[in-house]
Enzyme design. Structure first.
Site, mmCIF file in Angstrom:
data_model
loop_
_atom_site.group_PDB
_atom_site.id
_atom_site.type_symbol
_atom_site.label_atom_id
_atom_site.label_comp_id
_atom_site.label_asym_id
_atom_site.label_seq_id
_atom_site.Cartn_x
_atom_site.Cartn_y
_atom_site.Cartn_z
ATOM 1 N N GLY A 12 0.824 -1.193 0.000
ATOM 2 C CA GLY A 12 0.000 0.000 0.000
ATOM 3 C C GLY A 12 0.861 1.246 0.000
ATOM 4 O O GLY A 12 0.932 1.961 1.007
ATOM 5 N N ASN A 48 -7.069 2.069 7.824
ATOM 6 C CA ASN A 48 -8.181 2.734 8.500
ATOM 7 C C ASN A 48 -9.317 1.745 8.726
ATOM 8 O O ASN A 48 -9.533 0.830 7.943
ATOM 9 C CB ASN A 48 -8.674 3.903 7.637
ATOM 10 C CG ASN A 48 -9.408 4.942 8.433
ATOM 11 O OD1 ASN A 48 -9.263 5.015 9.647
ATOM 12 N ND2 ASN A 48 -10.200 5.754 7.759
ATOM 13 N N ALA A 108 -1.023 13.105 5.631
ATOM 14 C CA ALA A 108 -0.284 13.031 4.375
ATOM 15 C C ALA A 108 -1.268 12.851 3.229
ATOM 16 O O ALA A 108 -2.311 12.218 3.388
ATOM 17 C CB ALA A 108 0.712 11.877 4.396
ATOM 18 N N LYS A 127 -10.395 6.138 17.251
ATOM 19 C CA LYS A 127 -10.283 6.529 15.847
ATOM 20 C C LYS A 127 -11.554 6.166 15.082
ATOM 21 O O LYS A 127 -12.051 6.954 14.261
ATOM 22 C CB LYS A 127 -9.063 5.822 15.224
ATOM 23 C CG LYS A 127 -8.796 6.153 13.763
ATOM 24 C CD LYS A 127 -8.219 7.537 13.594
ATOM 25 C CE LYS A 127 -7.823 7.832 12.147
ATOM 26 N NZ LYS A 127 -6.651 7.056 11.700
ATOM 27 N N ASN A 135 -14.070 8.777 13.172
ATOM 28 C CA ASN A 135 -14.307 8.589 11.737
ATOM 29 C C ASN A 135 -15.782 8.391 11.423
ATOM 30 O O ASN A 135 -16.251 8.811 10.359
ATOM 31 C CB ASN A 135 -13.508 7.387 11.226
ATOM 32 C CG ASN A 135 -12.045 7.701 11.020
ATOM 33 O OD1 ASN A 135 -11.650 8.862 10.966
ATOM 34 N ND2 ASN A 135 -11.218 6.673 10.912
ATOM 35 N N ASN A 157 -16.301 11.245 8.688
ATOM 36 C CA ASN A 157 -16.207 10.772 7.303
ATOM 37 C C ASN A 157 -17.534 10.780 6.547
ATOM 38 O O ASN A 157 -17.623 11.373 5.469
ATOM 39 C CB ASN A 157 -15.560 9.391 7.267
ATOM 40 C CG ASN A 157 -14.049 9.457 7.407
ATOM 41 O OD1 ASN A 157 -13.505 10.431 7.904
ATOM 42 N ND2 ASN A 157 -13.367 8.420 6.971
ATOM 43 N N ASN A 201 -13.694 19.295 6.836
ATOM 44 C CA ASN A 201 -13.994 18.878 8.203
ATOM 45 C C ASN A 201 -14.479 20.032 9.077
ATOM 46 O O ASN A 201 -15.396 19.887 9.886
ATOM 47 C CB ASN A 201 -12.758 18.250 8.853
ATOM 48 C CG ASN A 201 -12.361 16.936 8.206
ATOM 49 O OD1 ASN A 201 -13.029 16.461 7.286
ATOM 50 N ND2 ASN A 201 -11.272 16.352 8.674
ATOM 51 N N SER A 244 -10.955 11.305 3.907
ATOM 52 C CA SER A 244 -10.605 10.285 2.918
ATOM 53 C C SER A 244 -11.848 9.762 2.212
ATOM 54 O O SER A 244 -11.800 9.435 1.022
ATOM 55 C CB SER A 244 -9.857 9.137 3.593
ATOM 56 O OG SER A 244 -10.653 8.537 4.602
#
Length: 303
Positions: free
Chosen positions: A12, A104, A130, A186, A190, A194, A204, A257
């Site tokens: 990945g 994730n 990133a 997390k 999310n 998300n 966000n 994402s």
């Protein structure tokens, strides 16, 4: 095995995978990228941009069907690719292979443990920021914390030997003797950010700045907190309002994402984020209509 000479293979090589490859290589670790179309021995140039500085490294690549053994494997694929990606290289995994899952979402960890019970499986979560600017060019958007722990609880939860060189290479890395709370924290965040940002096509920060969106956050968060409590994470449930608000503010300029995936016409990780939460909610007979509605809306939008 000489852990001082650990050779990391990375499945990945996207933004996070490239970021960690760069850090491990900078510390002197041997790093190889496993690419779907990789050719054994071919060199791939990767650039990581940090502010005004650009670090350029050259990595050997290999395809999944290679024959060289793998002693240390870092998996940073999309959640829905984790199991199939590992399966594609299973013939290369050494009997004492260390596998770090840094993708994730949740759910795939149990699947990997079930399929590879004899190997050393670790889970991690990172708040490093990133994103890809172009193929092989990554921008480090912000420093964060990386937490890693064993996927399955065992009597001896001491840090493995390889982690000593890992924490030297990866800034702000923490060994977590119980990684589940970090993974659930997390996941909970999310589940709020998300799907809401993806459906509303917003950054966000708008979840806090827009009154109408903020009004959607609170009841959604309450459903998630109820599932956290039922799963034995009462502290996460209590802290969720504060933590969620802090992440929304700290990542106000970010596009989630899931929003990026929808915009690019890619599959989303909704099955391993909200989908996983719904599975656990059903196990505890907890009604989560708001999360279920978001899940179905994302599924219909993404397929």
């Amino acid at each position: 095995m000489n852990t001082g000479q650990a050779h990391w293979h990375i499945l990945g090589a996207g933004a996070i995978g490239s970021l960690f490859a760069d850090a491990l290589s900078t510390d002197g670790r041997q790093v190889s990228l496993i690419l779907r179309d990789g050719v054994h021995g071919k060199i791939r140039t990767q650039a990581v941009e940090r502010g005004d500085l650009v670090s350029e490294k050259h990595f050997k690549t290999t395809g999944p069907r290679g024959h060289t053994g793998i002693s240390h494997l870092l998996v940073t694929t999309k959640a829905y690719d984790v199991c199939s990606a590992i399966d594609s290289v299973v013939h290369r995994l050494n009997p004492d292979c260390n596998i770090v899952l840094l993708s994730n979402g949740m759910g795939f960890q149990e699947q990997v443990l079930a399929s590879l019970p004899s190997l050393n499986i670790y889970c991690g979560t990172t708040t490093e920021g990133a994103h890809l600017l172009a193929a092989g060019h990554v921008r480090h958007a912000g420093s964060g914390e990386t937490r890693i722990g064993r996927a399955a609880k065992i009597a001896d939860d001491r840090r493995p030997l390889w982690f000593h060189q890992w924490e030297r290479a990866i800034d702000n890395s923490v060994w977590d003797s119980d990684i589940q709370p970090a993974l659930w924290t997390k996941l909970a965040i999310n589940c709020v950010i998300n799907p809401l940002t993806a459906l509303n096509r917003c950054h966000n920060g708008e979840l806090g700045a827009s009154k109408s969106l903020a009004n959607q956050v609170a009841p959604l968060r309450d459903e998630i907190a109820a599932v956290c409590r039922a799963q034995g994470h009462a502290e996460i449930a209590e802290a969720l309002p504060r933590i969620t608000a802090a992440v929304i503010q700290a990542t106000s300029d970010n596009r989630s994402s899931m929003l990026q995936d929808i915009d690019a016409g890619r599959l989303t990780e909704i099955d391993y984020i909200t989908g996983y939460l719904l599975e656990v909610a059903d196990q505890h007979s907890i009604d989560t209509p708001l999360n279920r509605a978001l899940f179905e809306a994302i599924k219909s939008r993404a397929h």
